[in-house]
Scaffold this active site. Structure first.
Site, short mmCIF file in Angstrom:
data_model
loop_
_atom_site.label_atom_id
_atom_site.label_comp_id
_atom_site.label_asym_id
_atom_site.label_seq_id
_atom_site.Cartn_x
_atom_site.Cartn_y
_atom_site.Cartn_z
N LYS A 13 6.67 -2.49 1.20
CA LYS A 13 7.30 -1.61 0.09
C LYS A 13 8.86 -1.68 -0.02
CE LYS A 13 3.11 1.24 1.34
NZ LYS A 13 2.38 2.39 1.47
N SER A 53 -3.53 2.93 6.87
CA SER A 53 -3.45 3.34 8.26
C SER A 53 -4.12 2.37 9.23
CB SER A 53 -3.76 4.74 8.39
OG SER A 53 -2.88 5.69 7.53
N GLU A 105 0.46 3.23 -5.29
CA GLU A 105 1.73 3.74 -5.45
C GLU A 105 1.91 3.38 -6.84
OE1 GLU A 105 3.44 2.53 -2.07
OE2 GLU A 105 2.14 3.65 -0.79
N ASN A 161 2.67 -5.13 3.60
CA ASN A 161 3.16 -5.06 2.30
C ASN A 161 4.31 -3.62 2.86
OD1 ASN A 161 3.99 -3.68 0.09
ND2 ASN A 161 2.20 -2.51 -0.24
N GLU A 197 -8.54 0.14 -0.73
CA GLU A 197 -7.28 0.99 -0.05
C GLU A 197 -7.70 2.54 -0.63
OE1 GLU A 197 -3.62 -1.03 1.32
OE2 GLU A 197 -3.26 -0.46 -0.78
N HIS A 203 -1.44 -1.56 -6.68
CA HIS A 203 -1.26 -0.60 -5.40
C HIS A 203 -1.54 0.56 -6.12
CE1 HIS A 203 0.25 1.14 -2.19
NE2 HIS A 203 0.05 0.16 -1.23
N GLY A 253 -0.83 5.70 4.29
CA GLY A 253 0.54 6.37 4.97
C GLY A 253 0.03 7.60 5.49
C1 PEP Z 1 -0.46 0.30 1.83
O1 PEP Z 1 0.53 0.84 1.43
O2 PEP Z 1 -1.06 -0.68 1.45
C2 PEP Z 1 -1.00 0.54 3.29
C3 PEP Z 1 -2.25 0.37 3.41
O3 PEP Z 1 -0.26 1.68 3.76
P1 PEP Z 1 -0.34 2.15 5.44
O4 PEP Z 1 -0.73 1.02 6.23
O5 PEP Z 1 0.93 2.80 5.99
O6 PEP Z 1 -1.41 3.16 5.46
#
Ligand code: PEP
Length: 256
Positions: free
Chosen positions: A11, A212, A97, A9, A167, A95, A173
């Site tokens: 973004k 992460s 976000e 992803n 998630e 998601h 992040g």
């Molecule tokens: C995400 O935004 O779906 C995500 C898992 O980001 P990150 O791997 O940077 O934590």
């Protein structure tokens, strides 16, 4: 046996040209990984440019979001039919976000997932608790409500087409990954909810972990019985790191 699914992803990163450079760097690094599904979700502006290249190498294209509406006066929105037209086989919905920054509700996420299914696209439906909710002991209550609400419009006969992404918001992040045990506990809970909702086909629904994920922790996560893949943000921007995640079995022995 559920086929592992590793998804990037991106973004709001990478121009169309940068996306193409990434794909050309990734392809030779993942050529041997035939037993997994690899999915790339670039920004909408790069979908067309990289879609055909990905398809030629057996990699799947995904949208990062979709409109719940089919067509009409919805400035700035992109419909599921438009995504399908560019070759998207997956679409991310819900998601954290989008839930946090665009006030998306479970009901809207459910409509978006239904719009994708109607266009023949597999929804990747994201759920996850915040740190505050976890610390208040509300993780399972929150996850249960999100699953129920976000999957409300998925008919039982099409359940296998969806991918659920767990998630935890506190791990996205932040560099703070859920331990494999914490992630597995949540995935087992989610699997039980899927069984309650979809009966036998729930065993064939893939549940990704996201938060992460890096080459160093992907193997231990993927070794858990209910973790069937990863949804990767930051580490997916680098072709070498993402290729190591795709080839997670070679990372055995890596530390968190
Ligand atoms: C995400 O935004 O779906 C995500 C898992 O980001 P990150 O791997 O940077 O934590």
């Amino acid at each position: 046996m559920r086929r592992p699914i590793l998804a990037a992803n991106w973004k709001m990163h990478k121009t169309a040209g940068e996306a193409l450079d990434f794909v050309y760097a990734l392809v030779p690094r993942v050529e041997g990984a035939k037993h997994v599904d690899v999915v790339i979700a670039p920004p909408f502006t790069a979908l067309d440019r990289i879609g055909r290249v990905l398809a030629g190498h057996g990699l799947a294209l995904a949208g990062q979001d979709v409109s719940a509406e089919a067509e009409g006066a919805f400035t700035g929105e992109v419909s599921a039919r438009m995504l399908a037209d560019l070759g998207c086989r997956y679409g991310i919905v819900g998601h954290s976000e989008r839930r946090a920054l665009h006030a998306e509700t479970d009901a809207l996420v459910a409509r978006k997932a239904a719009a994708l299914l109607a266009a023949g696209i597999r929804p990747i439906v994201c759920v996850g608790e915040s740190l505050e909710q976890r610390e208040a002991g509300r993780t399972f209550e929150v996850l249960g409500a999100q699953v129920e609400g976000s999957l409300a419009q998925v008919p039982r006969g099409r359940a296998e087409e969806i991918v659920l992404a767990y998630e935890p918001v506190w791990a996205i992040g932040t560099g703070r990954t859920a331990t494999p045990e914490i992630a597995q506990e949540a995935h087992a809970f989610l699997r039980a909810r899927l069984v309650a909702r979809f009966a036998g086909s729930a065993e064939r629904i893939r549940i990704q972990y996201g938060g992460s994920v890096k080459p160093e922790n992907v193997y231990a996560l993927m070794a858990q019985p209910d973790i069937d893949g990863a949804l990767v943000g930051g580490a997916s921007l680098d072709p070498t790191a993402f290729a190591r995640i795709v080839r997670f079995e070679a990372e055995k022995g890596g530390a968190q």
